[in-house]
Design a protein around this motif. Structure first.
Motif, PDB file in Angstrom:
ATOM      1  N   ARG B  32      50.342 -22.327-126.001  1.00 53.42           N
ATOM      2  CA  ARG B  32      49.495 -21.419-125.762  1.00 53.42           C
ATOM      3  C   ARG B  32      48.184 -21.290-126.584  1.00 53.42           C
ATOM      4  N   PRO B  33      47.403 -21.976-126.021  1.00 55.48           N
ATOM      5  CA  PRO B  33      46.225 -22.468-126.772  1.00 55.48           C
ATOM      6  C   PRO B  33      45.248 -21.159-127.045  1.00 55.48           C
ATOM      7  N   ALA B  34      44.567 -21.007-128.287  1.00 54.03           N
ATOM      8  CA  ALA B  34      43.930 -19.994-128.452  1.00 54.03           C
ATOM      9  C   ALA B  34      42.893 -19.754-127.430  1.00 54.03           C
ATOM     10  N   LEU B  35      42.842 -18.420-126.844  1.00 54.03           N
ATOM     11  CA  LEU B  35      41.581 -17.818-126.042  1.00 54.03           C
ATOM     12  C   LEU B  35      41.943 -18.420-124.832  1.00 54.03           C
ATOM     13  N   SER B  36      43.189 -18.902-124.276  1.00 52.96           N
ATOM     14  CA  SER B  36      43.521 -19.403-123.123  1.00 52.96           C
ATOM     15  C   SER B  36      44.092 -18.102-122.500  1.00 52.96           C
ATOM     16  N   GLU B 112      59.433   5.905-136.007  1.00 54.04           N
ATOM     17  CA  GLU B 112      60.998   6.478-135.730  1.00 54.04           C
ATOM     18  C   GLU B 112      61.177   7.342-137.060  1.00 54.04           C
ATOM     19  N   ALA B 113      61.063   6.754-138.064  1.00 47.92           N
ATOM     20  CA  ALA B 113      61.699   7.291-139.472  1.00 47.92           C
ATOM     21  C   ALA B 113      60.876   8.443-139.654  1.00 47.92           C
ATOM     22  N   GLY B 114      59.622   8.728-139.242  1.00 46.80           N
ATOM     23  CA  GLY B 114      58.741   9.730-139.638  1.00 46.80           C
ATOM     24  C   GLY B 114      58.386   9.923-140.932  1.00 46.80           C
ATOM     25  N   VAL B 115      58.391   8.713-141.817  1.00 47.53           N
ATOM     26  CA  VAL B 115      57.974   8.472-143.339  1.00 47.53           C
ATOM     27  C   VAL B 115      56.333   9.135-143.372  1.00 47.53           C
ATOM     28  N   PRO B 116      56.107   9.730-144.409  1.00 50.90           N
ATOM     29  CA  PRO B 116      54.754  10.159-145.020  1.00 50.90           C
ATOM     30  C   PRO B 116      53.866   8.617-145.042  1.00 50.90           C
ATOM     31  N   ARG B 117      52.500   8.877-144.581  1.00 48.27           N
ATOM     32  CA  ARG B 117      51.625   7.728-144.620  1.00 48.27           C
ATOM     33  C   ARG B 117      50.298   8.160-144.959  1.00 48.27           C
ATOM     34  N   ARG B 118      49.966   7.617-146.075  1.00 47.46           N
ATOM     35  CA  ARG B 118      48.474   7.963-146.767  1.00 47.46           C
ATOM     36  C   ARG B 118      47.437   7.121-146.313  1.00 47.46           C
ATOM     37  N   ARG B 119      47.724   6.147-145.238  1.00 49.84           N
ATOM     38  CA  ARG B 119      46.675   5.517-144.772  1.00 49.84           C
ATOM     39  C   ARG B 119      47.124   4.928-143.567  1.00 49.84           C
ATOM     40  N   PRO B 120      46.339   4.272-142.696  1.00 52.10           N
ATOM     41  CA  PRO B 120      46.794   3.625-141.243  1.00 52.10           C
ATOM     42  C   PRO B 120      47.583   2.418-141.482  1.00 52.10           C
ATOM     43  N   LEU B 121      48.142   1.906-140.624  1.00 52.05           N
ATOM     44  CA  LEU B 121      48.702   0.677-140.674  1.00 52.05           C
ATOM     45  C   LEU B 121      48.374  -0.033-139.204  1.00 52.05           C
ATOM     46  N   ASP B 122      47.540  -1.231-139.482  1.00 51.86           N
ATOM     47  CA  ASP B 122      47.343  -1.952-138.400  1.00 51.86           C
ATOM     48  C   ASP B 122      48.011  -3.176-138.056  1.00 51.86           C
ATOM     49  N   VAL B 123      48.793  -3.408-137.086  1.00 47.98           N
ATOM     50  CA  VAL B 123      49.373  -4.686-136.752  1.00 47.98           C
ATOM     51  C   VAL B 123      48.052  -5.436-136.487  1.00 47.98           C
ATOM     52  N   VAL B 124      48.222  -6.688-136.700  1.00 49.64           N
ATOM     53  CA  VAL B 124      47.080  -7.679-136.138  1.00 49.64           C
ATOM     54  C   VAL B 124      47.402  -8.949-135.673  1.00 49.64           C
ATOM     55  N   ALA B 125      46.710  -9.461-134.738  1.00 50.98           N
ATOM     56  CA  ALA B 125      47.026 -10.695-134.190  1.00 50.98           C
ATOM     57  C   ALA B 125      46.033 -11.596-134.477  1.00 50.98           C
ATOM     58  N   TRP B 126      45.774 -12.547-135.378  1.00 49.86           N
ATOM     59  CA  TRP B 126      44.527 -13.123-135.436  1.00 49.86           C
ATOM     60  C   TRP B 126      44.209 -14.311-134.379  1.00 49.86           C
ATOM     61  N   MET B 127      42.949 -14.406-134.138  1.00 47.76           N
ATOM     62  CA  MET B 127      42.613 -15.349-133.323  1.00 47.76           C
ATOM     63  C   MET B 127      42.514 -16.732-133.860  1.00 47.76           C
ATOM     64  N   ASN B 128      42.973 -17.722-132.877  1.00 46.36           N
ATOM     65  CA  ASN B 128      43.060 -19.138-133.452  1.00 46.36           C
ATOM     66  C   ASN B 128      43.465 -19.640-134.663  1.00 46.36           C
ATOM     67  N   GLU B 129      44.682 -19.260-134.981  1.00 46.27           N
ATOM     68  CA  GLU B 129      45.267 -19.730-136.482  1.00 46.27           C
ATOM     69  C   GLU B 129      45.556 -21.142-136.272  1.00 46.27           C
ATOM     70  N   GLU B 130      45.847 -22.030-135.194  1.00 43.86           N
ATOM     71  CA  GLU B 130      46.597 -23.124-135.018  1.00 43.86           C
ATOM     72  C   GLU B 130      45.399 -24.408-135.292  1.00 43.86           C
ATOM     73  N   GLY B 131      44.230 -23.947-134.797  1.00 43.53           N
ATOM     74  CA  GLY B 131      43.155 -24.940-135.006  1.00 43.53           C
ATOM     75  C   GLY B 131      43.316 -26.136-133.883  1.00 43.53           C
ATOM     76  N   SER B 132      44.269 -25.957-133.097  1.00 47.13           N
ATOM     77  CA  SER B 132      44.703 -27.101-132.177  1.00 47.13           C
ATOM     78  C   SER B 132      43.556 -27.226-131.078  1.00 47.13           C
ATOM     79  N   ARG B 133      43.318 -26.329-130.192  1.00 46.64           N
ATOM     80  CA  ARG B 133      42.358 -26.341-129.101  1.00 46.64           C
ATOM     81  C   ARG B 133      40.843 -26.425-129.807  1.00 46.64           C
ATOM     82  N   PHE B 134      40.564 -25.457-130.715  1.00 47.83           N
ATOM     83  CA  PHE B 134      39.366 -25.231-131.519  1.00 47.83           C
ATOM     84  C   PHE B 134      39.667 -25.821-133.041  1.00 47.83           C
ATOM     85  N   ALA B 135      38.937 -26.550-133.660  1.00 49.85           N
ATOM     86  CA  ALA B 135      39.236 -27.160-134.889  1.00 49.85           C
ATOM     87  C   ALA B 135      37.938 -26.705-135.885  1.00 49.85           C
ATOM     88  N   PRO B 136      38.439 -26.145-137.033  1.00 53.83           N
ATOM     89  CA  PRO B 136      39.558 -25.798-137.639  1.00 53.83           C
ATOM     90  C   PRO B 136      40.077 -24.740-137.286  1.00 53.83           C
TER      91      PRO B 136
END
Lengths: 411, 411
Positions: B32-36, B112-136
């Motif tokens: 699964r190459p980056a940006l494919s 689901e647990a409904g725990v108190p949160r004082r700030r947002p949580l961002d789940v993140v997927a970073w672009m092109n970590e592998e550096g295989s298709r595009f280096a580095p």
């Protein structure tokens, strides 16, 4: 009546220039792989030129292309003359294509001169001489001569996984308007014109070479298998790095092939690494070996060392060595060499005898018919390179000698 | 209230299996190459899963993908957690994708647990970590953190000549239904879960690793230029064979990088030969160097030898050495390591401290926010390989520790 006098330097060069546009590269060379669109377009252009002057185009099941100049009684074995239209990926404008265009020029000169012909002349373009897209090369001529079968070559795949059989079918569909002809058949004689691809004629300042024979060539495919691993985490001691193993093999081979006289030709031209990613330890390497020597005994002795040497240097990897071809050195019949020599003398064109260091389709035709080759110079010996060059006057001189030889063979 | 108790091993595994189908290879791995297309489809699937439970998807100009779990007052800096969805050409089913799916699992468990949160949580997927298709690699995280610019990464091309800028545009069009978000911004903390990609946890039989830091890594591109020539005609003495020169360089580098302790990681993973044809002497070779060492001083000393060594072994060829990246070794803040340790203890999950031999996006987030990493085992240390494997129970244990750490950071 000398048909050679009708050879037109201008027409010859115009045709070469037109063919160089099919698969032209930005650097002025040609990339025309066997059975590619550009290769088919080159056959189409040849068919058009041939038909314009009354020659009959045809193609056989191996993808070879023919233009017939009729002559003699029904069923007379033809004289064949030609070479190939495919090129290396960064090839030049003369390798192969010169021999095809020179043969067409000869046919036209013979026709215009109206010389008597006791047999037909077939101008021929053999399929896949280069062996670059599909290895090994000289596929069309070897199948024509019965040295390989259509099934054998059909199974060979290019780097994209496409087989020769599939590519042949696609090309046949594209060129369906060109009539078919049976594969093979009797050949009265074969004459191939070609650029020298070496520096001898250029350094000697001589326009024509009388080729004495072809140096032997053995080719191999070496497959090295290791294991993919992470570049940052896997320890050196635990790696099975296919690249390092392959490099050790190439180094050991280079040392064994080293001769003080610099006659051995040892080349690793293709070298492919998988998965080929910067942070992955290479899992697999496939590389080619091209080994040549004019002495058959030496060639066989060196060739026998390839497999044991590769195995000895595999380290933690495994290796499989496959010999793809094993063509020994050959000498053309002296009477055929004599025909070239006398033709040059008759035309007053300087010529010297020399062996061919490169392989040619004539190797396979030599197995079924008296064969000869006519060389013209390669500037600085540069070939398989976009900078390949031969002087226009030398191209014409070679075509004149070829025409004179063919006139003699047809008479 | 412990959100970690809501982590579902089954759901986590189902999502990993679904993502493994995008770019699946016949041997059970992932390409699964980056940006494919497959990479974009993975972001789409993540967006769907997030929206199903009320998370808000977004993308930035660097191709990074986010799922926001809202929390706290307007403008509060978010906690970030994730990794990457791109893979090596013959990669496994866990590298990168585990950290993204574990972060989504944590977000769902927290919700689901409904725990108190004082700030947002961002789940993140970073672009092109592998550096295989595009280096580095680590392009998305480095641009997010301001260490590189969009213009810098945009100009990088893959082996087909397509630039990151073009691939980013194509992917943005394909995912135009996902809202945009500004590049960068304040980050309260960053936590990345990842497979170890080494054998330490697997050999110790411990499910969770507290990552102390990341070993330094320098990368290079080496371009060797020779001259194409005919394999059958050109003499050894006159050849300028780029493959033989590159081979001499790799051999000299391998010798210099050899340490008895086997700590240096030296890898030539990409190696490309042009024109790559069996009967043409190689005109050009481009190869990569990946050099790592946990000690920054040693790394810099070895790194400095690359260019002079390549130049010394160029023979009749020329060579150009370009250093693509030079990341020294780093240590995560002790208080962040402490959070991981305490979370594992609180959940009764065995954990040991270890350094990361592989690079990760956390390297760049470390530059702008307190960062930590949680490791789970890699069976036999195998990674960047289709056989990569982590036990399902260990994947869940890592996700529980991640959830506990994130609950603490959000509180």
């Amino acid at each position: 009546m000398r048909a050679a006098d009708n050879v037109s330097e201008q027409r010859l060069n115009q045709r070469l220039a037109a063919l160089a546009r099919l698969g032209a590269t930005p650097a002025g060379g040609v990339n025309r792989p066997a059975l590619s669109l550009a290769d088919a377009q080159a056959q189409e252009l040849m068919a058009r030129w041939g038909q314009d002057i009354g020659l009959e185009p045809s193609r056989d099941a191996a993808g070879n292309f023919f233009l017939r100049l009729p002559g003699g009684p029904e069923g007379a074995a033809p004289v064949l003359s030609g070479s190939h239209l495919d090129s290396q990926p960064t090839g030049g404008r003369y390798d192969g294509v010169y021999g095809v265009v020179a043969a067409l020029e000869a046919a036209q000169a013979l026709l215009e001169a109206g010389v008597p012909r006791r047999r037909p002349l077939d101008v021929v373009a053999w399929m896949n001489e280069e062996g670059s897209r599909f290895a090994p090369g000289m596929m069309g001529s070897s199948v024509f001569a019965g040295a390989r079968t259509l099934d054998e070559i059909g199974a060979v795949c290019d780097s994209q996984g496409l087989s020769v059989a599939e590519a042949l079918r696609a090309t046949a569909l594209r060129l369906a308007h060109i009539p078919g002809r049976p594969l093979g058949g009797a050949v009265h004689a074969y004459v191939e014109a070609h650029i020298e691809q070496g520096p001898v004629l250029d350094r000697a300042g001589v326009p024509v070479g009388i080729v004495t024979g072809i140096q032997g060539k053995h080719t191999f495919r070496v497959e090295v298998d290791g294991e993919a691993a992470h570049a940052g985490t896997s320890c050196r001691a635990e790696r099975r790095d296919a690249l390092l193993a392959a490099l050790a093999m190439v180094r050991a081979l280079t040392e064994v092939m080293h001769d003080a006289e610099d006659i051995v030709k040892f080349t690793v031209g293709r070298f492919e690494v998988m998965p080929n990613a910067p942070s992955v330890v290479p899992a697999r390497v496939v590389f080619s070996i091209d080994l040549r020597h004019p002495d058959t005994g030496t060639l066989r002795r060196l060739s026998a060392q390839v497999q044991p040497l590769c195995e000895a240097h595999a380290g933690p990897c495994t290796v499989q060595v496959t010999r793809l071809s094993a063509a020994d050195s050959l000498v053309f019949p002296p009477e055929m060499q004599q025909r070239v020599k006398q033709a040059a003398e008759a035309l007053g064109i300087p010529a010297i005898a020399l062996p061919s260091a490169a392989g040619h389709d004539a190797r396979y035709l030599h197995g079924i018919a008296p064969s000869a080759m006519v060389f013209v110079p390669s500037r600085d010996g540069i070939t398989h390179n976009e900078a390949e060059y031969t002087d226009s006057a030398d191209l014409a001189a070679g075509a004149r000698v070829l025409t004179e030889v063919l006139q003699g063979l047809l008479a």
